[in-house]
Design an enzyme around this catalytic site. Structure first.
Site, PDB file in Angstrom:
ATOM      1  N   ASP A  82      46.374  40.129  31.465  1.00 39.84           N
ATOM      2  CA  ASP A  82      45.526  39.757  32.597  1.00 39.84           C
ATOM      3  C   ASP A  82      44.048  39.740  32.254  1.00 39.84           C
ATOM      4  OD1 ASP A  82      47.990  39.929  33.882  1.00 39.84           O
ATOM      5  OD2 ASP A  82      47.084  40.640  35.729  1.00 39.84           O
ATOM      6  N   CYS A 195      44.518  49.419  30.744  1.00 40.54           N
ATOM      7  CA  CYS A 195      43.238  49.845  31.307  1.00 40.54           C
ATOM      8  C   CYS A 195      43.361  51.268  31.846  1.00 40.54           C
ATOM      9  CB  CYS A 195      42.814  48.896  32.418  1.00 40.54           C
ATOM     10  SG  CYS A 195      42.642  47.186  31.862  1.00 40.54           S
ATOM     11  N   SER A 472      41.980  42.103  41.017  1.00 34.65           N
ATOM     12  CA  SER A 472      42.311  43.065  39.978  1.00 34.65           C
ATOM     13  C   SER A 472      42.337  44.455  40.583  1.00 34.65           C
ATOM     14  CB  SER A 472      41.253  43.005  38.871  1.00 34.65           C
ATOM     15  OG  SER A 472      41.281  44.169  38.087  1.00 34.65           O
TER      16      SER A 472
END
Length: 558
Positions: A82, A195, A472
């Site tokens: 992504d 992340c 996001s």
């Protein structure tokens, strides 16, 4: 051996000699062919750090399954990273990849007559894609998350990938230098793994535990931790017990399990993408779940975990104090979870949490008690109204704005909106509308992080955004997404004009276009859909099959 397996019908007996010949070619012995044959589905890719290491984890999972008396064979699934696709045409393939992963796992599993499934994922769509396949197949299944990266540091500040996106806006607004941007870029994501904040990947890793589909505590160790390897091996071993006892995925993925997951999502302030993904997994499990369930649970569930982007801590911090089970135990003790649901351990959620080994360390700075929450209501609220008759989503964990009224600044694509923010077209007090970015319109419902980060980075603290696209998990601020119906199918967002008044009211759970019903109807009568952006290829095929965001944006037979 369990009474009913898939593999004997494909690999045992005289007529299956050709099939066995191929298994021998990849190294299986007579003894191994006689054991339950299990799949290790691995979302692996070198295009980014999130899934770079999962092939190595698959080898560890195979060791675990062998110790449990199983014969493992591994296969990869695709991965769309992504972050690399963000702000480009590549992001249109992100949500598409979720359903493709589910299809790929289903095809591999059924084509080769496996008896059980270990799923290994990392980046945002890999966890829900694999869980969707497990729900669809309804076979003994267990999931293991690949783990997050360690946080980065620069000038004494802890960094996540969110800081890089916002640093671009800060640089364009001349708030930082190009060299500072470069240093942030180099240091923000220092290791393999997803992340580090509670963005979409870590949210869905947490959901795998809350659903009961992963071992307790397995979501939080970093990708580089030795405990990550331990959990992967134990996951492989646990599949043996699931097969032996005939425990299938739909016995775990019940309505009550989804209520547990939603409760955990609300308490942790996780990504809005989890709303889409839980709806999609429930659809595959044959469980009727709706957006109304999310609001019902949000109202009764306090937000208690101070996790980035809404809070101060990253997944590695949560791991140090005990991981997701710390959150689950607080919710269970408060009577907010179903403790009697079955999990992949073969035990109930309550039994797992009673037997889990919690570190003897303070944790109230990260996970508060239910009676002393960060906010009294869960981290996500579903809005409905004249602008979103079927629903929209806002992450209240990442904003203190409970009501926003402003004039619309309308853009028909993310790219146009980004250019508008860059050029100074957007002013304080306005509501940026980005449309034709929904499941069918974009297609693929891309994330608007480039725009939201530009708004924040430019210091526009009094600007809201409403879109039929997604956000996001790193997004913060008064941002409303998943507007349904989307513009491409004639939702009211299609007829918003510059200067129209938009009202976002979290307390009333409303998202409204301040026009009369008659004016909205008249504008919709005059509206006609634009030509599809894609007339052939994967995205065109996807646009013809995908449902609205309010239904999880699942693909269904035409």
């Amino acid at each position: 051996m369990p009474a009913k397996l898939n593999s004997p019908s494909r690999y045992h007996g005289i007529y299956n000699a050709p099939h066995r010949a191929f298994l021998r070619s990849v190294g299986l012995t007579d003894e191994e062919i006689g054991k339950p044959l299990v799949a290790i589905a691995t979302a692996w890719s070198e295009a980014g750090p999130c899934n770079f290491h999962t092939l190595a984890l698959a080898r560890v999972a195979k060791e675990g399954t062998k110790e449990a008396g199983l014969s493992p064979l591994a296969f990869p699934t695709m991965v769309v990273n992504d972050n690399i696709g963000m702000g480009s045409e590549g992001m249109r393939y992100s949500l598409v990849s979720r359903d493709l992963i589910a299809d790929m796992v289903e095809a591999q599993f059924n084509a080769h007559a496996f008896d059980g499934l270990v799923g290994i994922g990392g980046c945002d769509k890999t966890t829900p894609g694999i869980l969707m396949a497990m729900a669809r197949l309804n076979v003994p299944s267990i999931y293991i998350y690949g783990g997050s990266a360690e946080p980065g540091y620069f000038m004494g500040k802890r960094l996540t990938i969110e800081d890089v996106h916002e640093a671009i806006g800060a640089y364009l607004a001349k708030r930082i230098t190009e060299n500072e941007l470069y240093e942030i870029e180099k240091r923000a994501h220092p290791t393999l793994g997803t992340c580090s904040g509670l963005f979409t990947a870590n949210t869905m890793g947490s959901m795998s535990e809350a659903l009961g589909m992963a071992l307790p505590g397995s979501a939080s160790p970093t990708a580089t931790s030795s405990r990550r390897v331990m959990y992967v091996k134990e996951t492989g071993k646990a599949l043996g017990s699931l097969i032996e006892n005939g425990i299938k995925s739909r016995e775990i993925l019940t309505f009550e399990a989804f209520e547990n997951a939603i409760t955990t999502l609300m308490a942790m302030g996780g990504s809005t993408n989890a709303v889409l993904h839980l709806l999609a997994i429930a659809y595959e499990a044959g469980v009727k779940l709706t957006l109304d369930d999310f609001n019902r649970i949000s109202k009764r569930t306090p937000y208690i975990a101070s996790m980035k982007p809404g809070g101060d801590y990253v997944m590695a911090d949560l791991d140090e104090v005990g991981g997701v089970p710390v959150v689950l135990k607080k919710l269970l003790d408060a009577g907010l979870l179903h403790g009697d649901v079955l999990t992949v351990t073969g035990k109930t959620m309550k039994q797992n949490l009673e037997q889990y080994k919690y570190p003897n360390v303070p944790h109230s700075h990260i996970v508060r008690d239910v009676k002393n929450p960060i906010k009294p209501r869960g981290g996500i609220v579903i809005l409905k109204g004249s602008l979103a008759p079927e629903g929209a989503v806002i992450k209240v964990a990442a904003t203190n704005v409970v009501k926003f009224e402003g004039k619309a600044k309308v853009y028909n694509s993310e790219d146009d909106a980004f250019k508008g923010v860059q050029s100074g077209e957007v002013s304080e007090g306005e509501v940026v509308i980005i449309r034709y970015e929904g499941p069918k319109g974009a297609p693929g419902m891309p994330e608007m992080l480039r725009v939201t980060a530009a708004i924040m980075g430019a210091g526009l603290n009094n600007v809201a955004l409403v879109t039929d696209g997604r956000f996001s998990g790193a997004t913060r601020g008064p941002m409303v997404g998943h507007v349904a119906p989307e513009a491409m199918v004639g939702g009211p967002i299609a007829i918003v004009e510059d200067g129209d008044t938009i009202v976002i009211d979290v307390e009333s759970e409303r998202l409204d276009l301040k026009l009369s019903e008659e004016e909205i109807k008249n504008r919709l009568k005059r509206w006609s859909p634009p030509s599809p952006r894609y007339k052939s290829g994967l995205l065109a095929k996807y646009a013809s099959l995908v449902s609205q965001a309010s239904m999880g944006a699942v693909t269904r037979p035409a």
